[in-house]
Design a protein around this motif. Sequence first.
Motif, mmCIF file in Angstrom:
data_model
loop_
_atom_site.group_PDB
_atom_site.id
_atom_site.type_symbol
_atom_site.label_atom_id
_atom_site.label_comp_id
_atom_site.label_asym_id
_atom_site.label_seq_id
_atom_site.Cartn_x
_atom_site.Cartn_y
_atom_site.Cartn_z
ATOM 1 N N ALA A 103 0.939 -1.169 0.077
ATOM 2 C CA ALA A 103 0.278 0.006 0.037
ATOM 3 C C ALA A 103 0.781 1.163 0.052
ATOM 4 O O ALA A 103 1.921 1.184 0.650
ATOM 5 C CB ALA A 103 -0.865 0.076 1.321
ATOM 6 N N VAL A 104 0.764 2.283 -0.824
ATOM 7 C CA VAL A 104 1.347 3.589 -0.804
ATOM 8 C C VAL A 104 0.265 4.713 -0.783
ATOM 9 O O VAL A 104 -0.844 4.551 -0.770
ATOM 10 C CB VAL A 104 1.988 3.723 -2.297
ATOM 11 N N ASN A 105 0.899 5.888 -0.146
ATOM 12 C CA ASN A 105 0.033 7.028 -0.134
ATOM 13 C C ASN A 105 0.013 7.854 -1.556
ATOM 14 O O ASN A 105 0.377 7.005 -2.505
ATOM 15 C CB ASN A 105 0.546 7.906 0.719
ATOM 16 N N ALA A 106 -0.946 8.936 -1.395
ATOM 17 C CA ALA A 106 -1.043 9.412 -2.772
ATOM 18 C C ALA A 106 0.187 9.871 -3.577
ATOM 19 O O ALA A 106 0.097 10.067 -4.888
ATOM 20 C CB ALA A 106 -1.723 10.712 -2.403
ATOM 21 N N ASP A 107 1.406 10.018 -2.822
ATOM 22 C CA ASP A 107 2.712 10.330 -3.560
ATOM 23 C C ASP A 107 3.495 9.087 -3.948
ATOM 24 O O ASP A 107 4.353 9.213 -4.475
ATOM 25 C CB ASP A 107 3.536 11.216 -2.620
ATOM 26 N N GLY A 108 2.792 7.936 -3.777
ATOM 27 C CA GLY A 108 3.535 6.840 -4.118
ATOM 28 C C GLY A 108 4.459 6.210 -3.350
ATOM 29 O O GLY A 108 5.317 5.227 -3.290
ATOM 30 N N ALA A 109 4.757 6.888 -1.752
ATOM 31 C CA ALA A 109 5.407 6.363 -0.951
ATOM 32 C C ALA A 109 4.904 5.501 -0.146
ATOM 33 O O ALA A 109 3.725 5.220 0.321
ATOM 34 C CB ALA A 109 5.893 7.518 0.034
ATOM 35 N N ARG A 110 5.611 4.504 0.253
ATOM 36 C CA ARG A 110 5.041 3.319 1.315
ATOM 37 C C ARG A 110 4.173 3.897 2.314
ATOM 38 O O ARG A 110 4.493 4.840 2.950
ATOM 39 C CB ARG A 110 6.203 2.567 1.957
ATOM 40 N N LEU A 111 2.877 3.249 2.640
ATOM 41 C CA LEU A 111 2.035 4.038 3.436
ATOM 42 C C LEU A 111 2.566 3.915 5.021
ATOM 43 O O LEU A 111 3.149 3.012 5.280
ATOM 44 C CB LEU A 111 0.876 3.142 3.590
ATOM 45 N N ALA A 112 2.490 5.024 5.626
ATOM 46 C CA ALA A 112 2.930 5.031 7.077
ATOM 47 C C ALA A 112 1.779 5.783 7.779
ATOM 48 O O ALA A 112 0.777 6.370 7.393
ATOM 49 C CB ALA A 112 4.127 6.210 6.960
ATOM 50 N N LYS A 113 1.908 5.813 9.186
ATOM 51 C CA LYS A 113 1.244 6.506 10.171
ATOM 52 C C LYS A 113 0.557 7.781 9.899
ATOM 53 O O LYS A 113 -0.309 8.309 10.022
ATOM 54 C CB LYS A 113 1.434 6.334 11.669
ATOM 55 N N ARG A 114 1.689 8.767 9.245
ATOM 56 C CA ARG A 114 1.596 10.002 9.065
ATOM 57 C C ARG A 114 0.535 10.266 8.189
ATOM 58 O O ARG A 114 0.256 11.594 7.786
ATOM 59 C CB ARG A 114 2.872 10.686 8.910
ATOM 60 N N ASP A 115 0.153 9.230 7.334
ATOM 61 C CA ASP A 115 -0.691 9.489 6.141
ATOM 62 C C ASP A 115 -2.052 9.800 6.413
ATOM 63 O O ASP A 115 -2.955 9.515 5.593
ATOM 64 C CB ASP A 115 -0.489 8.741 4.997
ATOM 65 N N GLY A 116 -2.574 9.701 7.715
ATOM 66 C CA GLY A 116 -3.890 9.854 8.203
ATOM 67 C C GLY A 116 -4.268 8.768 8.904
ATOM 68 O O GLY A 116 -3.640 7.823 9.644
ATOM 69 N N ALA A 117 -5.729 8.334 8.757
ATOM 70 C CA ALA A 117 -6.181 7.603 9.612
ATOM 71 C C ALA A 117 -6.112 6.053 9.035
ATOM 72 O O ALA A 117 -6.703 5.788 7.916
ATOM 73 C CB ALA A 117 -7.748 7.652 9.924
ATOM 74 N N VAL A 118 -4.859 5.360 9.345
ATOM 75 C CA VAL A 118 -4.526 4.045 8.699
ATOM 76 C C VAL A 118 -4.703 2.907 9.370
ATOM 77 O O VAL A 118 -4.360 2.086 9.039
ATOM 78 C CB VAL A 118 -3.120 4.295 7.935
ATOM 79 N N THR A 119 -5.163 3.221 10.514
ATOM 80 C CA THR A 119 -5.139 1.689 11.497
ATOM 81 C C THR A 119 -6.599 1.348 11.856
ATOM 82 O O THR A 119 -7.545 2.527 11.753
ATOM 83 C CB THR A 119 -4.428 1.955 12.722
ATOM 84 N N ILE A 120 -6.948 0.298 12.457
ATOM 85 C CA ILE A 120 -8.265 0.051 12.795
ATOM 86 C C ILE A 120 -8.665 1.182 13.938
ATOM 87 O O ILE A 120 -9.824 1.499 13.917
ATOM 88 C CB ILE A 120 -8.374 -1.424 13.324
ATOM 89 N N LYS A 121 -7.934 1.315 14.726
ATOM 90 C CA LYS A 121 -8.161 2.190 15.980
ATOM 91 C C LYS A 121 -8.470 3.680 15.401
ATOM 92 O O LYS A 121 -9.381 4.241 15.842
ATOM 93 C CB LYS A 121 -6.680 2.353 17.000
#
Length: 320
Positions: A244-262
């Motif tokens: 999974a990547v963010n809108a910029d094509g970088a690997r998805l990370a916590k700083r990319d928004g609400a990305v965990t179940i919590k």
Amino acid sequence: MNGTLAQDAPVGTVVGAGRFAPSPTGDLHLGNLRTAILAWLWARASGRRFLVRIEDIDRVRSGSADRQLADLATIGLDWDGEVLIQTTRHEAHMAALDRLMADGHVFECYCSRKDIREAASAPHIPPGHYPGTCRDLSEEQRHIHRERLAALGRSPALRLRAPATTWTVHDELHGAFTGTVDHFVVRRSDGVPAYNLAVVLDDAFQGVDQVVRGDDLLSQAPAQAALAYALGLKQPTYVHVPLAVNADGARLAKRDGAVTIKDLSALGWSVGDIIHWIGTSVGVRSARSIADLREALDLEALRAMDQSPWVVRAPSGSVS
Ligand code: GLU
């Protein structure tokens, strides 16, 4: 499609296993959850058992393993048997290192990072590879190096004597994949078994014959398979799935928004909503549960899955 035996295994043979093997370094994000679901789907669709292993021999964040397991249960994944905690296998890892040493498959390496950097700039060494400095030392030279390191309070690392310079693995999505095999570290200079050793030993120990994981690890598979060969172990089939990547094509990370179940739950998302989103990314539009995905995706559909990265535009408002 709901067969109970591995499609390629005749009735009566031992059924193999797939697995999900997270490192407990933080909460699972959408990309990790998607990989876990795909690993589960591949295992179940091919009639395999599905196992979970917590890979805690490197970095660990306290409480993270329990939260990861709770998240897997929340999305409805079930696994067979006990979760294996990698560090509980320490003695088996050390015993395997002794065997590799006795069989001449490894050599002691006395190089510092700086030594390797300097020697590795030679033109015939593939970028990032070990230059072979300590591979063919005489016993006398080894003795001198050991003494030198001991005086510095350090001990040697152990490296694989690579059985070949390249190795080919079978990947269900990438076909025959050939990669270079370096003389990589199997025991670090602090005495800890290296991740690449532990993963190979533990997969074999657990009877894993299908490794589904992110395609960032595809390049590691030939080296791991070569090590399995040196250890006399069977090589698994691989399925390296897109990240999974963010809108910029970088690997998805916590700083990319609400990305965990919590995070997503705090914004009012239900588990069904999350599964629906992940389902859409694997080409299933109507899923609200793992069972729906299982119903929709047989092996043929899994093999035909889109191989491009999953671009996640996460809702803003992460709460963690
Ligand atoms: N523990 C590794 C990770 O979380 C995965 C290793 C594997 O699946 O082989 O990145």
